[in-house]
Each structure stands twice: as structure tokens, then as C-alpha cells.
Design a protein around this motif. Sequence first.
Motif, PDB file in Angstrom:
ATOM      1  N   TYR A   1      15.509 -41.509  28.080  1.00 11.30           N
ATOM      2  CA  TYR A   1      14.388 -42.263  27.551  1.00 11.30           C
ATOM      3  C   TYR A   1      15.276 -43.533  26.297  1.00 11.30           C
ATOM      4  CZ  TYR A   1      10.772 -39.943  29.931  1.00 11.30           C
ATOM      5  OH  TYR A   1       9.893 -39.270  30.912  1.00 11.30           O
ATOM      6  N   GLY A   2      16.146 -42.919  25.922  1.00 12.38           N
ATOM      7  CA  GLY A   2      16.807 -43.804  24.779  1.00 12.38           C
ATOM      8  C   GLY A   2      18.202 -44.279  25.303  1.00 12.38           C
ATOM      9  N   GLY A   3      18.677 -44.220  26.401  1.00 14.70           N
ATOM     10  CA  GLY A   3      19.895 -44.424  26.711  1.00 14.70           C
ATOM     11  C   GLY A   3      20.091 -45.586  27.924  1.00 14.70           C
ATOM     12  N   VAL A   4      21.472 -45.718  28.215  1.00 14.39           N
ATOM     13  CA  VAL A   4      21.501 -46.921  29.193  1.00 14.39           C
ATOM     14  C   VAL A   4      22.274 -46.106  30.341  1.00 14.39           C
ATOM     15  CG1 VAL A   4      21.844 -48.895  27.760  1.00 14.39           C
ATOM     16  CG2 VAL A   4      23.621 -47.474  28.226  1.00 14.39           C
ATOM     17  N   SER A   5      22.347 -46.703  31.630  1.00 14.75           N
ATOM     18  CA  SER A   5      22.743 -46.013  32.851  1.00 14.75           C
ATOM     19  C   SER A   5      24.276 -45.781  32.731  1.00 14.75           C
ATOM     20  CB  SER A   5      22.771 -46.972  34.036  1.00 14.75           C
ATOM     21  OG  SER A   5      21.121 -47.305  34.286  1.00 14.75           O
ATOM     22  N   GLU A   6      24.982 -46.524  31.918  1.00 17.70           N
ATOM     23  CA  GLU A   6      26.539 -46.227  31.833  1.00 17.70           C
ATOM     24  C   GLU A   6      26.632 -44.910  31.222  1.00 17.70           C
ATOM     25  OE1 GLU A   6      25.202 -49.074  31.252  1.00 17.70           O
ATOM     26  OE2 GLU A   6      25.940 -50.441  32.882  1.00 17.70           O
TER      27      GLU A   6
ATOM     28  N   VAL B   1       7.372 -42.119  24.135  1.00 23.95           N
ATOM     29  CA  VAL B   1       8.203 -41.270  23.952  1.00 23.95           C
ATOM     30  C   VAL B   1       8.992 -41.488  22.614  1.00 23.95           C
ATOM     31  CG1 VAL B   1      10.359 -40.039  24.745  1.00 23.95           C
ATOM     32  CG2 VAL B   1       8.506 -40.527  26.364  1.00 23.95           C
ATOM     33  N   VAL B   2       9.407 -42.780  22.670  1.00 33.24           N
ATOM     34  CA  VAL B   2      10.359 -43.134  21.494  1.00 33.24           C
ATOM     35  C   VAL B   2       9.144 -43.439  20.197  1.00 33.24           C
ATOM     36  CG1 VAL B   2      11.723 -44.956  20.183  1.00 33.24           C
ATOM     37  CG2 VAL B   2      12.106 -44.416  22.801  1.00 33.24           C
TER      38      VAL B   2
ATOM     39  N   LYS C   1       9.664 -35.957  36.378  1.00 30.50           N
ATOM     40  CA  LYS C   1      10.197 -34.637  36.059  1.00 30.50           C
ATOM     41  C   LYS C   1       9.609 -34.510  34.641  1.00 30.50           C
ATOM     42  CE  LYS C   1      14.798 -34.165  38.096  1.00 30.50           C
ATOM     43  NZ  LYS C   1      16.201 -34.314  38.006  1.00 30.50           N
ATOM     44  N   VAL C   2       9.176 -33.475  34.177  1.00 30.40           N
ATOM     45  CA  VAL C   2       8.655 -33.101  32.997  1.00 30.40           C
ATOM     46  C   VAL C   2      10.039 -32.357  32.011  1.00 30.40           C
ATOM     47  CG1 VAL C   2       6.827 -31.803  31.645  1.00 30.40           C
ATOM     48  CG2 VAL C   2       6.477 -32.785  34.022  1.00 30.40           C
ATOM     49  N   THR C   3      10.128 -33.256  31.144  1.00 35.53           N
ATOM     50  CA  THR C   3      11.323 -32.848  30.320  1.00 35.53           C
ATOM     51  C   THR C   3      10.677 -32.772  28.902  1.00 35.53           C
ATOM     52  OG1 THR C   3      12.075 -35.155  29.792  1.00 35.53           O
ATOM     53  CG2 THR C   3      13.193 -34.025  31.542  1.00 35.53           C
TER      54      THR C   3
ATOM     55  N   LEU D   1       9.148 -35.946  27.322  1.00 37.55           N
ATOM     56  CA  LEU D   1       7.768 -36.389  27.747  1.00 37.55           C
ATOM     57  C   LEU D   1       6.490 -35.351  27.414  1.00 37.55           C
ATOM     58  CD1 LEU D   1       7.321 -37.829  31.200  1.00 37.55           C
ATOM     59  CD2 LEU D   1       5.941 -35.699  30.503  1.00 37.55           C
ATOM     60  N   LEU D   2       7.048 -34.138  27.378  1.00 35.00           N
ATOM     61  CA  LEU D   2       6.036 -33.110  26.892  1.00 35.00           C
ATOM     62  C   LEU D   2       5.547 -33.282  25.609  1.00 35.00           C
ATOM     63  CD1 LEU D   2       7.804 -29.962  28.465  1.00 35.00           C
ATOM     64  CD2 LEU D   2       5.540 -30.663  29.117  1.00 35.00           C
ATOM     65  N   LEU D   3       6.623 -33.448  24.873  1.00 34.61           N
ATOM     66  CA  LEU D   3       6.172 -33.735  23.200  1.00 34.61           C
ATOM     67  C   LEU D   3       5.293 -35.068  22.981  1.00 34.61           C
ATOM     68  CD1 LEU D   3       9.564 -32.992  21.492  1.00 34.61           C
ATOM     69  CD2 LEU D   3       7.575 -31.590  21.280  1.00 34.61           C
ATOM     70  N   ALA D   4       5.843 -35.781  23.944  1.00 34.41           N
ATOM     71  CA  ALA D   4       4.908 -37.317  23.722  1.00 34.41           C
ATOM     72  C   ALA D   4       3.541 -37.326  24.193  1.00 34.41           C
ATOM     73  CB  ALA D   4       5.787 -38.393  24.438  1.00 34.41           C
ATOM     74  N   ALA D   5       3.397 -36.419  25.492  1.00 36.98           N
ATOM     75  CA  ALA D   5       2.072 -36.244  26.083  1.00 36.98           C
ATOM     76  C   ALA D   5       1.275 -35.363  25.063  1.00 36.98           C
ATOM     77  CB  ALA D   5       2.168 -35.448  27.175  1.00 36.98           C
ATOM     78  N   ALA D   6       1.747 -34.462  24.449  1.00 41.44           N
ATOM     79  CA  ALA D   6       1.140 -33.723  23.460  1.00 41.44           C
ATOM     80  C   ALA D   6       0.740 -34.689  22.086  1.00 41.44           C
ATOM     81  CB  ALA D   6       1.731 -32.560  22.876  1.00 41.44           C
ATOM     82  N   ARG D   7       1.496 -35.458  21.810  1.00 40.67           N
ATOM     83  CA  ARG D   7       1.296 -36.257  20.618  1.00 40.67           C
ATOM     84  C   ARG D   7       0.471 -37.375  20.919  1.00 40.67           C
ATOM     85  NH1 ARG D   7       7.404 -36.011  17.555  1.00 40.67           N
ATOM     86  NH2 ARG D   7       7.467 -33.795  17.494  1.00 40.67           N
ATOM     87  N   THR D   8       0.106 -37.599  22.313  1.00 41.03           N
ATOM     88  CA  THR D   8      -1.014 -38.654  22.384  1.00 41.03           C
ATOM     89  C   THR D   8      -1.943 -38.117  22.917  1.00 41.03           C
ATOM     90  OG1 THR D   8       0.215 -39.385  24.413  1.00 41.03           O
ATOM     91  CG2 THR D   8       0.993 -40.616  22.796  1.00 41.03           C
TER      92      THR D   8
END
Length: 343
Positions: A235-240, A295-296, A254-256, A259-266
Motif C-alpha cells: 500500500y505504500g511502496g512501488v513496483s521496483e 489504509v495510509v 488478499k486480506v493483510t 487492510l484489516l486495520l483500515a477496515a476496522a478503523r473505518t
Amino acid sequence: MDAVTVADPRSKGDVEPLVRLAKGDMAAVDALIIARMQSQVPVIPLLADHLVSAGGKRLRPLLTVAAARASQDGAAGATGDITAPVKLAAAVEFIHTATLLHDDVVDGSNLRRGKTAAHLIWGAPSSVLVGDFLFARAFELMVETGQMRALGILARASSVIAEGEVLQLTRAHDLNLDQETYLRIISAKTAELFAAAAEAGAVGAGAGEKAVQALRAYGLNLGLAFQLADDALDYGGVSEELGKNAGDDFREGKVTMPLLLAAARTRGREDAFWDRTINKGQRTEDDFRRARELVVGTGAVSATLDTAHQYADAAKAALKGLPAGEWRAALEQLADFAVSRAA
């Protein structure tokens, strides 16, 4: 896409000291890998080389030879012979490569280590079967060492990895996944091979039980830190940085941890968005941008990295059971690097 910057006063770490120390050992490992992936069936070395040659740092086999050296560094009676660990390191890389080939078919991934996924070039059946070939080669190498305990360690790791994959598959797209179960999944899928790589290297070098257990604990915690940092990078990086497309975890549903934290916090505000994109699998590219903002913005990336740092610290603490020396210091640097690459 810009990487997320996370302010962190802790050491950034570096993998290069360990790479330099292990250069000669890893040259022997690489030569063995190339020799043992050959076959009279042309597609096997072609497909295997497509993934193996992309290489990267080869962290898992690097960990095997480093564990062997670190357990002997200044230890009384150390012989310096790591013939067996070199073979075990090649076996570890074959196990890892085999799981990647299988994972990419299951996940439908488009990129692996920055290259087109093998199943998109040669097809899913060939990818799965070449993965099986590499598993077989790995076990041949283990048997050649005559190290039955090391064979048991890596055989068990192979079954644990498979269990982790199945557990993840059964809980895919499940926003009710709790953090404990998620950590069980990544402990099995990722951290177990790190732990087994380090443990087998120490056993192969004839290390004492205290060093063997210290290195297993180091590898397990390092693997957890590494995977959590990867979760954050998606969620915070680049492909390289990733060797895959940023956002692939979200696109595959995929639930990582982020994402789990963001879903709970929203919860109560964004339930419909998460239900549509994760539970129902209805996603667009615009949805990833929105998911990334959530997420960010909720601090889920930072929280995931905080947890990763805790595991990295635990990995370094485990090394206190080893003789002090340049190998131990390089492994400590590696633990910091595993997390800091996401910052």
C-alpha cells in the motif's frame, strides 16, 4: 506511485554487510542451484531459470550460510566447514522457488520478482510441475548432506508452508479475519522457511543446541518482520521495491494486516466500500487508490510497521545467544533492513 515515508528514529539496517561476508559461500550456492535445475526436458531449466535468475538477494539461502558461519564465529572447536550448509542453502532456494511458482498460479499473479509470472508464459500446468521438480531437487540435496536432522527441519517446513497456503485460501476475502489468525498464516507461509533456513544452517554446521535454537528464533521473527513490511509496502511502496505490482494484494482481494486495520478503523463509514471490493470482489483501479488513501490515512501502514519492528527487535534479541562477531552484527543489520525498506 510515491512510497509512503514513515518517520522512524531506529536503525535503517543494511543487507550489504551480510552479502559481502557471504559472497564466496553464495557463489558456491548459486553454482549448485544452476547445476541442479538442469534437465533433459528443455522447459524445466527454461522456466526455472526465468524465476531463479531474477534472484534478488536470495535472503533465505543467504540466511542458511550466514547461520552456519555465525554459529561458528569464534566458537571453540569450529571447523569452518560449511559444505553441508551450502547444499542446504540451495535446497532452501528450491523450496522457496517452488512455492512461488505454485503461489502465482493460485493467486493469478502477473509479476514475480519484477518479471512476467512464469504461468503466463509457459502455462499453469508447466509452472506447477516445474515447482514439483524443484521440490524433488531440494530433497535430493538434503539427503546428500547426510544430515537427517536438517532434512527433518526442511521437510517439516515444507508441510507447514503448504498448511499456511491452504489456511490462507480458506480465509481469503474474509474481513472478519482476526489478527491472531493472520499472524498464524504468515508465520506458516513466510516465517517458517526463514526459521528453517537458519536452523538447518546451524545444524548443518554442527552448532550447539543453544545456537541452533537462537538462530531458529531469529529466523522466525525475521520472517514475520519481513512479511509485515511487505504487507505495508503493497500500500505504500512501488513496483521496483516489491518485485510485483504495488496494490497486487488488494487487487487479488488478499486480506493483510494493513487492510484489516483500515477496515476496522473505518467501520460504520466505509463498510459498503470494503464489502464490495473485498467480500464481493468488485474492484477497479480507482478502488485501489481509494483503498490506499484509507489504509495510509488511518495509520494502518504505520501500525503494521510498528508490529514489524517489534518482530525485528525480537530477532536481534535472539542473536544474543550467539558468539559476538561480524556475522552476528551483519544478521542484526539484516533484521533492521527487513523493516526499513518499507519506510
